[in-house]
Design a protein around this motif. Structure first.
Motif: not given
Length: 390
Positions: A325, A351, A316
């Motif tokens: 991600l 995120l 993150s």
């Protein structure tokens, strides 16, 4: 006459009061060491913190006991220092005091010859003092005794623990003598733990003990765990040699060439990626970390959610690739599914914000903020994220 009698009563009262507990010196640390050196005694130091419950119990229940105060007052120069104030801070830093209460026995040169920590009953506290009060410690330092060939197991065990943090190489040499002395005896779990801690390669004398006692050690920890340690030991030196000290990059080709013959391809690959996920964040090499983490955590079900959360946090902060991600989201979700807290909900929210899931990000940022506020924690990060999501 009455005045004289009154003064006598006061004097007697003060004398009795002064002997109600261990007599702790009031001078500076330097002065206390000088006194110990002059009187050829060891210093006993009670390293405490004012908030420490066990410290208060020692002071209330153990220090005033007749046998305790008599032995300590007769044999040691006693000192007490608050490890969070004044000179105590310097002492804590110098001697690595991290647990309270800690009990240090040191010679007049300030060298610790024995230490321990935690609340103790009367007999244990006296036994510790009598062990420390060995005449050998007053005529030579423990390093000198070791160099002269001292092989008493209790001496070696204590010295091993003393230097484990401050001088690992010395402690390792001590451990090798200790386990050689004890090799024909059964090991306790604590001893096995020390053996593993001081075994770094297959060329170590301790590794020979480790392999010779395989059945005994495996019975204490399981054969699976034994084999895992064995694998780690076999490839640790290879990992060390694979690392370019200037660039901080691991040479994969060199590693595989030397590790595969030792542990096989699968174990070698797992070990390499495990090393990378530990090493690269500390070196600030997040590009290589990203690659290694994706491989190492590819089967997330095999890992503790909190370990996955740490990886998700690093992603993150330092990763921008959408596919990577997305994987980090899955890691964070596992932690949140176990139990929501201000930290994991914030990481998941961040995120989501980086992958464009604004509604999800806002929802979890709000949860993080509420949890933090309800627990008296800092909600600044969650609040800032919410501001950015508007």
């Amino acid at each position: 006459m009455k005045k004289l009698f009154s003064l006598l009563i006061v004097f007697i009262s003060l004398s009795v009061f002064s002997q109600e507990s261990i007599n702790f010196e009031k001078g500076t640390f330097k002065e206390i060491l000088a006194k110990a050196k002059k009187e050829k005694k060891l210093v006993f130091m009670d390293a405490f913190a004012v908030w420490c419950g066990p410290c208060k119990l020692m002071e209330k229940n153990i220090f005033p006991l007749q046998a305790v105060k008599e032995y300590y007052n007769a044999n040691f120069i006693n000192a007490r220092f608050d490890m969070e104030k004044g000179e105590g801070r310097e002492i804590a830093a110098k001697y690595g005091v991290r647990s309270y209460p800690s009990f240090l026995f040191m010679n007049g040169d300030g060298e610790v010859v024995m230490n321990s920590y935690g609340y103790m009953g009367e007999q244990a506290f006296l036994a510790m003092a009598k062990e420390a009060n060995n005449p050998k410690f007053r005529t030579a330092s423990n390093k000198e005794l070791f160099e002269k060939g001292e092989s008493d197991p209790e001496f070696l065990l204590n010295m091993m623990r003393l230097y484990a943090d401050s001088d690992y190489e010395l402690a390792k040499k001590v451990s090798e003598r200790y386990f050689n002395v004890k090799k024909n005896e059964s090991f306790t779990k604590d001893e096995v733990g020390l053996l593993l801690y001081f075994t770094k390669s297959t060329t170590d004398p301790n590794y020979q003990i480790f392999t010779a006692k395989k059945n005994e050690i495996a019975a204490l920890m399981s054969e699976e765990i034994y084999n895992q340690f064995d694998t780690n030991i076999k490839i640790s030196k290879v990992l060390e040699n694979s690392l370019d000290q200037k660039t901080g990059i691991i040479n994969d080709d060199y590693f595989y060439k030397n590790a595969i013959p030792l542990v096989g391809k699968d174990e070698a690959e797992t070990a390499l990626n495990r090393m990378k996920v530990i090493l690269y964040p500390n070196l600030g090499n997040f590009t290589e970390y990203e690659k290694a983490a994706l491989k190492y955590y590819s089967n997330a079900d095999n890992f503790d959610p909190e370990e996955l959360l740490k990886a998700a946090w690093i992603f993150s902060e330092h990763v921008s690739n959408p596919t990577s991600l997305k994987k980090a989201e899955e890691w964070a979700e596992k932690s949140v599914m176990r139990s929501e807290n201000p930290e994991n909900t914030y990481i998941l929210a961040k995120l989501y914000s980086k992958t464009g899931k604004k509604d999800n990000a806002k929802s979890y940022a709000e949860i993080s903020k509420k949890l933090a506020e309800s627990q008296g924690k800092d909600a600044t990060l969650a609040d800032k994220l919410l501001q950015n999501l508007k």
